[in-house]
Design a protein around this motif. Structure first.
Motif, short mmCIF file in Angstrom:
data_model
loop_
_atom_site.label_atom_id
_atom_site.label_comp_id
_atom_site.label_asym_id
_atom_site.label_seq_id
_atom_site.Cartn_x
_atom_site.Cartn_y
_atom_site.Cartn_z
N VAL A 160 -80.95 20.56 -26.69
CA VAL A 160 -82.04 19.76 -27.24
C VAL A 160 -83.06 20.71 -27.84
CG1 VAL A 160 -83.74 17.95 -26.76
CG2 VAL A 160 -81.64 18.07 -25.41
N GLY A 161 -83.21 20.65 -29.15
CA GLY A 161 -84.04 21.61 -29.84
C GLY A 161 -85.51 21.22 -29.89
N PRO A 162 -86.33 21.99 -30.58
CA PRO A 162 -87.76 21.70 -30.72
C PRO A 162 -88.00 20.31 -31.32
CG PRO A 162 -87.27 23.91 -31.48
CD PRO A 162 -85.95 23.25 -31.25
N GLU A 163 -89.05 19.65 -30.84
CA GLU A 163 -89.47 18.34 -31.33
C GLU A 163 -88.48 17.23 -30.98
OE1 GLU A 163 -92.40 18.03 -32.23
OE2 GLU A 163 -93.08 19.72 -33.45
N GLU A 164 -87.54 17.50 -30.07
CA GLU A 164 -86.57 16.48 -29.66
C GLU A 164 -86.82 16.09 -28.20
OE1 GLU A 164 -82.57 16.98 -32.18
OE2 GLU A 164 -82.90 18.64 -30.79
N ASP A 165 -86.44 14.86 -27.86
CA ASP A 165 -86.71 14.30 -26.54
C ASP A 165 -85.46 14.36 -25.68
OD1 ASP A 165 -87.47 12.87 -24.33
OD2 ASP A 165 -88.05 11.05 -25.39
N ALA A 166 -85.48 15.19 -24.65
CA ALA A 166 -84.31 15.36 -23.79
C ALA A 166 -84.00 14.11 -22.97
CB ALA A 166 -84.52 16.55 -22.85
N HIS A 167 -84.99 13.26 -22.73
CA HIS A 167 -84.76 12.05 -21.94
C HIS A 167 -83.73 11.14 -22.60
CE1 HIS A 167 -87.92 12.68 -18.99
NE2 HIS A 167 -88.82 12.87 -19.94
N VAL A 168 -83.77 11.02 -23.90
CA VAL A 168 -82.94 10.05 -24.63
C VAL A 168 -81.94 10.73 -25.57
CG1 VAL A 168 -84.70 8.26 -24.49
CG2 VAL A 168 -84.72 9.83 -26.43
N TYR A 169 -81.69 12.00 -25.36
CA TYR A 169 -80.84 12.76 -26.27
C TYR A 169 -79.38 12.28 -26.20
CZ TYR A 169 -78.87 16.77 -28.72
OH TYR A 169 -78.22 17.57 -29.62
N GLN A 170 -78.72 12.27 -27.35
CA GLN A 170 -77.30 11.93 -27.44
C GLN A 170 -76.53 13.17 -27.87
OE1 GLN A 170 -75.91 8.98 -26.61
NE2 GLN A 170 -77.94 8.19 -26.06
N PRO A 171 -75.73 13.76 -26.99
CA PRO A 171 -75.01 14.99 -27.32
C PRO A 171 -74.02 14.78 -28.48
CG PRO A 171 -74.99 14.59 -24.96
CD PRO A 171 -75.50 13.35 -25.59
N GLY A 187 -105.88 14.76 -29.89
CA GLY A 187 -104.78 15.34 -30.65
C GLY A 187 -103.44 15.07 -29.99
N THR A 188 -102.44 15.85 -30.39
CA THR A 188 -101.09 15.70 -29.86
C THR A 188 -100.84 16.73 -28.76
OG1 THR A 188 -100.24 14.91 -31.99
CG2 THR A 188 -98.64 15.79 -30.43
N LEU A 189 -100.36 16.24 -27.61
CA LEU A 189 -99.98 17.12 -26.52
C LEU A 189 -98.47 17.33 -26.55
CD1 LEU A 189 -102.11 15.74 -23.53
CD2 LEU A 189 -102.71 17.52 -25.20
N TYR A 190 -98.05 18.53 -26.17
CA TYR A 190 -96.62 18.84 -26.11
C TYR A 190 -96.17 18.72 -24.66
CZ TYR A 190 -97.93 20.80 -30.63
OH TYR A 190 -98.43 20.98 -31.89
N SER A 191 -95.38 17.71 -24.40
CA SER A 191 -95.00 17.42 -23.02
C SER A 191 -93.63 17.97 -22.65
CB SER A 191 -95.02 15.91 -22.78
OG SER A 191 -94.22 15.23 -23.76
N ASP A 192 -92.60 17.57 -23.41
CA ASP A 192 -91.21 17.88 -23.05
C ASP A 192 -90.51 18.79 -24.05
OD1 ASP A 192 -91.95 15.94 -21.29
OD2 ASP A 192 -90.28 14.59 -21.67
N SER A 193 -91.22 19.25 -25.06
CA SER A 193 -90.56 20.00 -26.11
C SER A 193 -91.53 20.95 -26.80
CB SER A 193 -90.00 19.02 -27.16
OG SER A 193 -89.53 19.70 -28.30
N LEU A 194 -90.99 22.08 -27.22
CA LEU A 194 -91.75 22.98 -28.07
C LEU A 194 -91.75 22.47 -29.51
CD1 LEU A 194 -90.36 26.44 -26.85
CD2 LEU A 194 -92.37 25.20 -26.01
N THR A 195 -92.56 23.08 -30.34
CA THR A 195 -92.50 22.82 -31.77
C THR A 195 -91.56 23.84 -32.40
OG1 THR A 195 -94.31 24.33 -32.36
CG2 THR A 195 -94.92 22.10 -31.70
N SER A 196 -91.39 23.74 -33.70
CA SER A 196 -90.65 24.79 -34.41
C SER A 196 -91.47 26.08 -34.36
CB SER A 196 -90.42 24.38 -35.87
OG SER A 196 -91.66 24.32 -36.56
#
Length: 297
Positions: free
Chosen positions: A59-70, A263-272
């Protein structure tokens, strides 16, 4: 002694080939093939592994691991990995199936196995990285796992992890000092999902959220109404967006409570890498900066 021209040519080419095979400058050093389940762990593995480890992420930057589809590409990454780093605590619920399907022989390292996990409304909270001290434990676990499969470079892994832990200690102090400028009565905010429980416990900022610890289930009308009522009653001053969540929910709560839209908080993912949260250190500093900006008198 003179040799035939053909013999000289063969000798010359053999010399070039052997030189290219034995020259240290030309030889490519094989890196440990490591897979990280998502971007934050990927950054931590790179910090410890340095040049000895090749890190890829599912799961890369800006993506949500909770709902990710491999994808099939993810299956190939897992199948080729020598070591696989995961968060655990149910954060990547889809990952165990992926590992089983690919019949991966890679060593799976659950970084949260030594963490004292919290529960939020009866669910285990997997967002342990929101407390910097937990990331120190992650760093130690990564170091030990890399040493186990690559003992020849153990000194480098130990050096990298120690330096990074020292940096994390400085970050922890920075966060405490920055948040000390916020009055105790103003330390209540709203986020989209319940991802900041460990941050709250460590740094004293109370977070309200309409969604639970996962973004899989959408917030119900009752959940939203409950948060709006609580935000009004507790005079919450700021509502924050999240980089892995739909912004409409936060905007609605802000409008109905008259709380400032932060503003925007980064919870589960980094940015690019070009963003302001491209590493774990940058992510945490960004979040604190946004909180202070919204709440400081």
């Amino acid at each position: 002694m003179r040799f035939p021209l053909g013999f000289c040519c063969v000798y010359f080419f053999c010399f070039i080939i052997l030189g290219s095979l034995t020259s240290p400058a030309q030889a490519e050093i094989k890196k440990i093939s490591a897979v990280a389940s998502f971007s934050i762990i990927g950054d931590l593995v790179q910090q410890v592994g340095g040049d000895h480890v090749g890190v890829t992420m599912i799961v890369g930057p800006e993506e949500d691991a909770h709902v990710y589809q491999p994808s099939p590409a993810d299956a190939r990454k897992i199948a080729q990995a020598e070591i696989i780093f995961i968060n655990g605590l149910g954060f990547e619920g889809w990952l165990s199936r992926l590992i089983n399907v690919t019949k991966s022989k890679g060593i799976v390292v659950d970084l949260s196995k030594k963490i004292k996990a919290q529960e939020r409304l009866g669910e285990v909270d997997p967002h342990v990285w929101q407390d910097v001290n937990n990331v120190k434990i992650y760093t130690q676990e990564i170091c030990q796992a890399l040493i186990a499969i690559d003992p020849n470079n153990s000194a480098d892994y130990q050096k990298n992890s120690q330096l990074y832990i020292e940096t994390l200690s400085k970050l922890d102090n920075e966060i405490i000092e920055s948040l000390a400028t916020i009055p105790l009565d103003d330390r209540r905010v709203v986020s989209t999902h319940d991802a900041f429980g460990y941050f709250s416990a460590r740094y004293g900022i109370a977070f309200l959220a309409p969604q639970g610890v996962s973004t899989e289930a959408e917030a119900s009308a009752r959940d939203i109404a409950r948060i709006i009522d609580a935000a009004k009653a507790q005079k919450v001053k700021a509502v924050f967006l999240e980089n892995v969540a739909d912004p409409r929910l936060a905007k609605r709560i802000s409008a109905e409570t008259k709380a400032h839209l932060g503003g925007t908080l980064y919870s589960d993912s980094l940015t690019s890498a070009k963003g302001d949260g491209g590493t774990y250190l940058e992510m945490m500093r960004h979040n604190v900066k946004e909180i202070v900006r919204a709440l400081k008198p």
